[in-house]
Design a protein around this motif. Structure first.
Motif, mmCIF file in Angstrom:
data_model
loop_
_atom_site.group_PDB
_atom_site.id
_atom_site.type_symbol
_atom_site.label_atom_id
_atom_site.label_comp_id
_atom_site.label_asym_id
_atom_site.label_seq_id
_atom_site.Cartn_x
_atom_site.Cartn_y
_atom_site.Cartn_z
ATOM 1 N N GLY A 166 10.034 60.654 115.093
ATOM 2 C CA GLY A 166 8.611 60.604 115.412
ATOM 3 C C GLY A 166 8.185 59.258 115.931
ATOM 4 O O GLY A 166 8.804 58.685 116.817
ATOM 5 N N LYS B 92 15.660 54.298 120.866
ATOM 6 C CA LYS B 92 15.276 55.080 122.048
ATOM 7 C C LYS B 92 16.275 54.853 123.176
ATOM 8 O O LYS B 92 16.694 55.804 123.842
ATOM 9 C CB LYS B 92 13.866 54.721 122.503
ATOM 10 C CG LYS B 92 13.370 55.547 123.670
ATOM 11 C CD LYS B 92 11.973 55.119 124.083
ATOM 12 C CE LYS B 92 11.423 55.881 125.251
ATOM 13 N NZ LYS B 92 12.320 56.383 126.234
ATOM 14 N N ASP C 116 19.748 70.072 121.792
ATOM 15 C CA ASP C 116 18.977 70.481 120.620
ATOM 16 C C ASP C 116 18.976 69.384 119.562
ATOM 17 O O ASP C 116 17.942 69.067 118.973
ATOM 18 C CB ASP C 116 19.546 71.788 120.057
ATOM 19 C CG ASP C 116 18.701 72.361 118.941
ATOM 20 O OD1 ASP C 116 17.463 72.415 119.095
ATOM 21 O OD2 ASP C 116 19.289 72.745 117.905
ATOM 22 N N LYS D 128 14.717 63.097 117.823
ATOM 23 C CA LYS D 128 13.472 62.486 118.289
ATOM 24 C C LYS D 128 12.288 62.950 117.449
ATOM 25 O O LYS D 128 11.424 62.154 117.086
ATOM 26 C CB LYS D 128 13.235 62.822 119.764
ATOM 27 C CG LYS D 128 14.152 62.092 120.711
ATOM 28 C CD LYS D 128 13.884 62.533 122.142
ATOM 29 C CE LYS D 128 14.798 61.879 123.123
ATOM 30 N NZ LYS D 128 14.593 62.343 124.500
ATOM 31 N N LYS D 129 12.254 64.239 117.130
ATOM 32 C CA LYS D 129 11.164 64.785 116.322
ATOM 33 C C LYS D 129 11.202 64.185 114.918
ATOM 34 O O LYS D 129 10.160 63.811 114.368
ATOM 35 C CB LYS D 129 11.266 66.304 116.252
ATOM 36 C CG LYS D 129 10.153 66.950 115.487
ATOM 37 C CD LYS D 129 10.274 68.458 115.475
ATOM 38 C CE LYS D 129 9.140 69.067 114.656
ATOM 39 N NZ LYS D 129 9.267 70.513 114.560
ATOM 40 N N GLN D 130 12.379 64.086 114.355
ATOM 41 C CA GLN D 130 12.554 63.544 113.001
ATOM 42 C C GLN D 130 12.106 62.085 112.944
ATOM 43 O O GLN D 130 11.465 61.668 111.994
ATOM 44 C CB GLN D 130 14.023 63.675 112.596
ATOM 45 C CG GLN D 130 14.309 63.604 111.138
ATOM 46 C CD GLN D 130 13.726 64.748 110.338
ATOM 47 O OE1 GLN D 130 13.449 65.819 110.845
ATOM 48 N NE2 GLN D 130 13.521 64.508 109.074
ATOM 49 N N TYR E 56 19.420 66.143 120.061
ATOM 50 C CA TYR E 56 18.607 65.028 120.549
ATOM 51 C C TYR E 56 17.127 65.304 120.287
ATOM 52 O O TYR E 56 16.388 64.428 119.823
ATOM 53 C CB TYR E 56 18.805 64.794 122.050
ATOM 54 C CG TYR E 56 20.184 64.354 122.463
ATOM 55 C CD1 TYR E 56 20.943 63.477 121.691
ATOM 56 C CD2 TYR E 56 20.742 64.810 123.648
ATOM 57 C CE1 TYR E 56 22.214 63.080 122.088
ATOM 58 C CE2 TYR E 56 22.010 64.417 124.039
ATOM 59 C CZ TYR E 56 22.747 63.554 123.262
ATOM 60 O OH TYR E 56 23.998 63.159 123.654
ATOM 61 N N ALA E 57 16.693 66.521 120.573
ATOM 62 C CA ALA E 57 15.285 66.882 120.365
ATOM 63 C C ALA E 57 14.930 66.806 118.881
ATOM 64 O O ALA E 57 13.859 66.287 118.522
ATOM 65 C CB ALA E 57 15.018 68.281 120.911
ATOM 66 N N LYS E 58 15.806 67.303 118.011
ATOM 67 C CA LYS E 58 15.555 67.245 116.566
ATOM 68 C C LYS E 58 15.510 65.803 116.078
ATOM 69 O O LYS E 58 14.673 65.447 115.251
ATOM 70 C CB LYS E 58 16.626 68.026 115.811
ATOM 71 C CG LYS E 58 16.486 69.515 115.933
ATOM 72 C CD LYS E 58 17.595 70.236 115.184
ATOM 73 C CE LYS E 58 17.459 71.749 115.372
ATOM 74 N NZ LYS E 58 18.565 72.477 114.733
#
Length: 111
Positions: free
Chosen positions: A93, A101, A83, A89-91, A85-87
């Motif tokens: 953008g 990366k 979760d 990456k989204k943050q 990691y996903a946040k």
């Protein structure tokens, strides 16, 4: 309400994390039922036991996996990391550099 598929996926993850804490016999029952999708009657035949023995062994093994998870929390922490990691990456953008990366990819592969 959790579905059969969700329960199976959870057991597969718990097994991945804690299989070394189970006996060889317990591992075999879990593998046959959850990984190879055997029915109780097929496991009974394979293990040369009754269907009731299969049920009892699977229940005991599942209970042990759940107890290990309750005590150690490896699966819960794994899900939290995914979760985060996903946040992250989204943050980040489109502002994510190749270096960042690569670091995130390495962190994800550690699990």
């Amino acid at each position: 309400m959790t579905t059969d598929l969700e329960r199976t996926m959870r057991m597969n993850y718990l097994y991945d994390f804690y299989q070394s804490l189970l006996t060889e016999k317990q591992q075999k029952y879990i593998e046959l039922y959850y990984l190879e999708d055997f029915q109780f009657s097929e496991i009974a035949e394979e293990m040369n036991v009754t269907r009731q023995a299969v049920y009892d062994n699977l229940k005991r093994s599942r209970d042990m996996l759940e107890q290990y998870e309750e005590t150690l929390g490896m699966y819960k922490n794994f899900n939290k990391r995914l979760d985060l990691y996903a946040k992250l990456k989204k943050q980040l953008g489109g502002n994510i550099t190749e270096d960042v990366k690569q670091i995130i990819d390495k962190l994800e592969k550690l699990d």
